[in-house]
Scaffold this motif. Structure first.
Motif, short mmCIF file in Angstrom:
data_model
loop_
_atom_site.label_atom_id
_atom_site.label_comp_id
_atom_site.label_asym_id
_atom_site.label_seq_id
_atom_site.Cartn_x
_atom_site.Cartn_y
_atom_site.Cartn_z
N LEU A 86 -72.23 57.68 -146.59
CA LEU A 86 -71.32 59.00 -147.20
C LEU A 86 -71.98 60.23 -146.72
CD1 LEU A 86 -69.07 60.02 -149.40
CD2 LEU A 86 -70.85 60.00 -150.85
N GLN A 87 -73.45 60.17 -146.90
CA GLN A 87 -74.13 61.37 -146.66
C GLN A 87 -73.85 61.89 -145.28
OE1 GLN A 87 -77.60 61.00 -145.01
NE2 GLN A 87 -77.44 63.40 -144.73
N LEU A 132 -70.27 63.09 -144.70
CA LEU A 132 -70.15 64.37 -145.27
C LEU A 132 -70.77 65.65 -144.27
CD1 LEU A 132 -70.24 63.88 -149.03
CD2 LEU A 132 -68.32 64.37 -147.69
N SER A 133 -72.19 65.27 -143.78
CA SER A 133 -72.81 66.16 -143.04
C SER A 133 -72.07 66.65 -141.83
CB SER A 133 -74.22 65.46 -142.84
OG SER A 133 -75.20 66.37 -142.07
N LYS A 153 -68.96 66.08 -141.07
CA LYS A 153 -67.69 67.10 -141.63
C LYS A 153 -68.03 68.33 -141.90
CE LYS A 153 -64.93 66.20 -145.03
NZ LYS A 153 -64.06 65.25 -145.99
N SER A 154 -69.01 68.64 -142.61
CA SER A 154 -69.32 69.81 -143.24
C SER A 154 -69.63 70.78 -141.90
CB SER A 154 -70.44 70.12 -144.36
OG SER A 154 -70.42 71.29 -144.63
N LYS A 155 -70.70 70.41 -141.09
CA LYS A 155 -71.17 71.04 -139.91
C LYS A 155 -69.95 71.50 -138.91
CE LYS A 155 -75.93 69.18 -140.24
NZ LYS A 155 -76.68 68.28 -139.60
N LYS A 172 -67.06 72.02 -139.67
CA LYS A 172 -65.92 73.07 -140.38
C LYS A 172 -66.95 74.40 -140.23
CE LYS A 172 -63.68 70.23 -143.91
NZ LYS A 172 -63.48 70.19 -145.43
N THR A 173 -68.35 74.28 -140.38
CA THR A 173 -68.92 75.69 -140.30
C THR A 173 -68.76 76.16 -138.99
OG1 THR A 173 -70.47 74.91 -141.91
CG2 THR A 173 -71.30 76.53 -140.01
N ILE A 181 -65.27 77.71 -138.38
CA ILE A 181 -65.20 79.04 -139.32
C ILE A 181 -65.78 80.09 -138.38
CG2 ILE A 181 -66.21 80.16 -141.20
CD1 ILE A 181 -65.60 77.44 -142.77
#
Lengths: 151, 77
Positions: free
Chosen positions: A91-92, A95-96, A98-100, A102-103, A106
């Motif tokens: 999961l970690q 999520l890592s 996916k979040s990177k 998104k950054t 953006i």
């Protein structure tokens, strides 16, 4: 009884069964010993020792059952914890990533927008000026609202 | 008596968080006092909105991380 954890299961089982068997054998031998010449005098001692061993053996048989059920439960929990840790790790990582991503998206959009603003600088400004008061209020809006003690 | 004898350490390690979520949040960028045109202001707003949306997605990722890990942890019985 913590030391029981270091004794292999098979050895522990064998020892306890051995104590019970020895107790039964000694009790029976003690019962019949009085009828046999020469060893008749040891009959009572054998009976007492056999009874004590039998009692101890039965006690340990019960304890062994409990010990085994705890060992089984421990193994089950260890397996569950290992699975949970693996799930959490996966999961970690997910999520890592996916979040990177998104950054990055953006930042790309911000850069694209900044490029477009710069390209249309003359059209946007078009003689428009921002007063000192407007700058002051804007500055105030951007300024941190609380002191940062977490860093 | 024998049942209380277990010394096997049964402990779930604390779940690791994504490294990019452990970076402290940056302040908003203040406008450049030497650049006072509308485009300069727009560029500053654009940059700060970007920071906000990045923090928003990180915050939401924290919530997802917490809820998922709680679910995983509750599953161990």
């Amino acid at each position: 009884m913590w030391f029981l954890n270091f004794i292999p299961t098979e050895l522990l089982q064998l020892a306890i069964h051995g104590v019970v068997a020895l107790g039964v054998i000694l009790s029976l031998a003690g019962a019949f010993a009085s009828r046999i010449a020469f060893i008749g005098q040891y009959g009572i001692a054998a009976k007492v020792l056999g009874s004590v061993l039998l009692l101890l053996g039965v006690f340990f048989e019960g304890g062994y059952g409990v010990e085994m059920s705890y060992r089984l439960r421990t193994q089950q929990l260890q397996a569950e914890i290992a699975t949970a840790e693996k799930k959490s790790d996966d999961l970690q990582k997910a999520l890592s990533v996916k979040s990177k991503q998104k950054t990055i998206i953006i930042k790309e959009k911000v850069a694209e927008n900044a490029k477009d603003i710069e390209a249309n600088r003359i059209v946007i400004n078009n003689g428009c000026t921002i007063s000192d008061d407007a700058w002051m209020f804007y500055n105030r809006a951007v300024a941190p609202k609380v002191s940062d003690s977490t860093r | 008596m024998l049942g209380c004898s277990t010394t096997v350490p049964l402990r779930q390690k604390f779940p690791t968080a994504p490294d990019n979520l452990l970076i402290p949040a940056d302040n908003l960028t203040p406008p450049d006092t030497n650049k006072r045109s509308l485009t300069d202001m727009l560029e500053n707003v654009n940059e700060n909105y970007g920071k906000y949306y990045d923090l928003q997605q990180k915050y939401n990722t924290w919530i997802e991380w917490y809820n998922s890990n709680k679910k995983i942890s509750d599953g161990v019985k």
